[in-house]
Motif scaffolding. Structure first.
Motif, short mmCIF file in Angstrom:
data_model
loop_
_atom_site.label_atom_id
_atom_site.label_comp_id
_atom_site.label_asym_id
_atom_site.label_seq_id
_atom_site.Cartn_x
_atom_site.Cartn_y
_atom_site.Cartn_z
N LEU A 230 3.73 -4.20 -0.74
CA LEU A 230 4.17 -4.76 0.42
C LEU A 230 4.97 -3.81 1.40
CD1 LEU A 230 5.30 -8.11 -1.02
CD2 LEU A 230 3.33 -7.75 0.68
N GLU A 231 5.57 -2.93 0.71
CA GLU A 231 6.44 -2.02 1.49
C GLU A 231 5.34 -0.91 2.20
OE1 GLU A 231 9.88 0.06 2.75
OE2 GLU A 231 9.54 -2.02 2.06
N PHE A 232 4.47 -0.54 1.39
CA PHE A 232 3.55 0.39 1.95
C PHE A 232 2.80 -0.25 3.25
CE2 PHE A 232 -0.65 2.07 2.11
CZ PHE A 232 -0.46 3.29 2.34
N LEU A 233 2.12 -1.39 2.88
CA LEU A 233 1.42 -2.17 3.77
C LEU A 233 2.23 -2.46 5.14
CD1 LEU A 233 -0.87 -4.49 1.48
CD2 LEU A 233 -1.67 -2.28 2.67
N LYS A 234 3.77 -2.81 4.84
CA LYS A 234 4.23 -3.03 6.34
C LYS A 234 4.65 -1.97 6.92
CE LYS A 234 6.15 -6.32 7.25
NZ LYS A 234 5.82 -7.34 8.19
N ASN B 42 1.54 0.90 12.52
CA ASN B 42 0.79 1.83 13.25
C ASN B 42 -0.25 1.16 13.64
OD1 ASN B 42 2.29 4.40 13.01
ND2 ASN B 42 2.33 4.07 11.06
N LYS B 43 -0.41 -0.66 13.92
CA LYS B 43 -1.35 -1.42 13.98
C LYS B 43 -2.17 -0.93 15.46
CE LYS B 43 1.65 -4.77 15.65
NZ LYS B 43 2.49 -5.77 14.96
N ALA C 2 -0.68 -7.68 10.35
CA ALA C 2 -0.60 -8.46 9.02
C ALA C 2 -1.86 -9.19 8.57
CB ALA C 2 0.63 -9.33 9.13
N ASP C 3 -2.33 -10.10 9.42
CA ASP C 3 -3.63 -11.00 9.38
C ASP C 3 -4.85 -10.00 8.84
OD1 ASP C 3 -2.46 -13.39 10.47
OD2 ASP C 3 -2.76 -12.83 12.48
N ASN C 4 -5.04 -8.85 9.31
CA ASN C 4 -6.08 -8.16 8.99
C ASN C 4 -5.89 -7.59 7.46
OD1 ASN C 4 -7.47 -8.59 11.13
ND2 ASN C 4 -6.80 -6.59 12.17
N ILE C 5 -4.74 -7.16 7.22
CA ILE C 5 -4.37 -6.64 5.90
C ILE C 5 -4.47 -7.97 4.89
CG2 ILE C 5 -2.45 -5.75 4.70
CD1 ILE C 5 -1.42 -4.15 7.13
N SER C 6 -3.95 -9.05 5.41
CA SER C 6 -4.11 -10.09 4.33
C SER C 6 -5.42 -10.37 3.85
CB SER C 6 -3.17 -11.28 4.78
OG SER C 6 -2.03 -10.86 5.32
N ILE C 7 -6.31 -10.37 4.95
CA ILE C 7 -7.75 -10.80 4.86
C ILE C 7 -8.42 -9.96 3.80
CG2 ILE C 7 -10.07 -10.66 5.87
CD1 ILE C 7 -8.83 -12.01 8.28
N THR D 206 -9.82 -19.25 1.89
CA THR D 206 -8.81 -18.72 2.75
C THR D 206 -7.55 -18.67 1.96
OG1 THR D 206 -8.29 -20.81 4.09
CG2 THR D 206 -10.16 -19.28 4.91
N LYS D 207 -7.39 -19.53 1.12
CA LYS D 207 -5.82 -19.64 0.46
C LYS D 207 -5.27 -18.21 0.16
CE LYS D 207 -3.66 -22.72 -2.64
NZ LYS D 207 -3.83 -23.93 -3.57
N PRO D 208 -6.02 -17.22 -0.65
CA PRO D 208 -5.27 -16.08 -1.00
C PRO D 208 -4.91 -15.49 0.16
CG PRO D 208 -7.26 -16.67 -2.26
CD PRO D 208 -7.27 -17.51 -1.52
N SER D 209 -5.65 -15.13 1.20
CA SER D 209 -5.31 -14.47 2.37
C SER D 209 -4.09 -15.20 2.97
CB SER D 209 -6.68 -14.27 3.43
OG SER D 209 -7.74 -13.68 2.71
N GLU D 210 -4.15 -16.50 3.05
CA GLU D 210 -2.92 -17.18 3.77
C GLU D 210 -1.87 -16.74 3.31
OE1 GLU D 210 -4.34 -21.17 4.12
OE2 GLU D 210 -5.80 -20.60 5.62
N ILE D 211 -1.77 -16.65 1.40
CA ILE D 211 -0.62 -16.70 0.79
C ILE D 211 -0.24 -15.18 0.95
CG2 ILE D 211 0.33 -16.36 -1.56
CD1 ILE D 211 -1.56 -18.82 -2.22
N PHE D 212 -1.21 -14.18 0.99
CA PHE D 212 -0.82 -12.99 1.01
C PHE D 212 -0.08 -12.57 2.49
CE2 PHE D 212 -1.00 -8.14 1.35
CZ PHE D 212 -0.65 -7.68 0.25
N LEU D 213 -0.56 -13.33 3.55
CA LEU D 213 0.14 -13.29 4.82
C LEU D 213 1.69 -13.91 4.97
CD1 LEU D 213 0.04 -12.52 8.20
CD2 LEU D 213 -1.00 -14.66 8.20
#
Length: 159
Positions: free
Chosen positions: A63-67, A72-73, A80-85, A109-116
């Protein structure tokens, strides 16, 4: 040569996908689902802190790395949406192998929504965790992240 940035992402996803139990664990699948329904940060923090220590530490780093990457989006086009997908289905899967096609579609879509939800509340999760890693004192990790992000940005500007 460091290779294309997608290779690094693919290796991380392959590692996470091949874990015997997903990073967010089969046991907590329903609890993370409830957090998605309630949008309660308190419930999310509680569920996050119930992860096994190694899972929580790995997820904290991820999470720290992806944030950091998301900052730099404009260059990476990874919101965050794309990363979660991309990462949601890699870190969380329905533990029930006998779902009907209709149930699989409903659950897709549940896993992506939870990751978001995790991405959007990363600061609260990391701050609350008893095992939280002090990323400011981890200069080596910080330098590695900055190097990887710089390379990905450079690759993105050459594409």
């Amino acid at each position: 040569d460091t290779g294309p940035p997608h290779d690094t992402s693919s290796l991380v996803k392959l590692y996470l996908r091949d874990l015997p139990n997903p990073l967010l664990t089969h046991e907590l699948y329903d609890d993370f689902g409830k957090c998605l329904e309630t949008k309660s940060v308190e419930d999310l923090v509680h569920t996050f802190n119930r992860l096994p220590k190694v899972n929580k530490s790995t997820l904290s780093y991820l999470l720290e790395f992806l944030k950091e990457f998301e900052k730099n989006k404009e260059v990476t086009l990874m919101t965050a949406d794309n990363i979660s997908i991309v990462f949601g289905p890699t870190v969380l899967a329905n533990p029930n192998p006998n779902l009907s096609v209709a149930q699989q579609m409903q659950d897709a879509t549940k896993p992506s929504e939870i990751f978001l939800l995790l991405m959007n509340n990363a600061d609260a999760l990391l701050k609350s965790s008893k095992e939280a890693i002090d990323f400011e004192r981890k200069e080596t990790l910080k330098e590695k992240k900055q190097t990887v992000i710089r390379i990905w940005i450079q690759e993105g500007t050459h594409a």
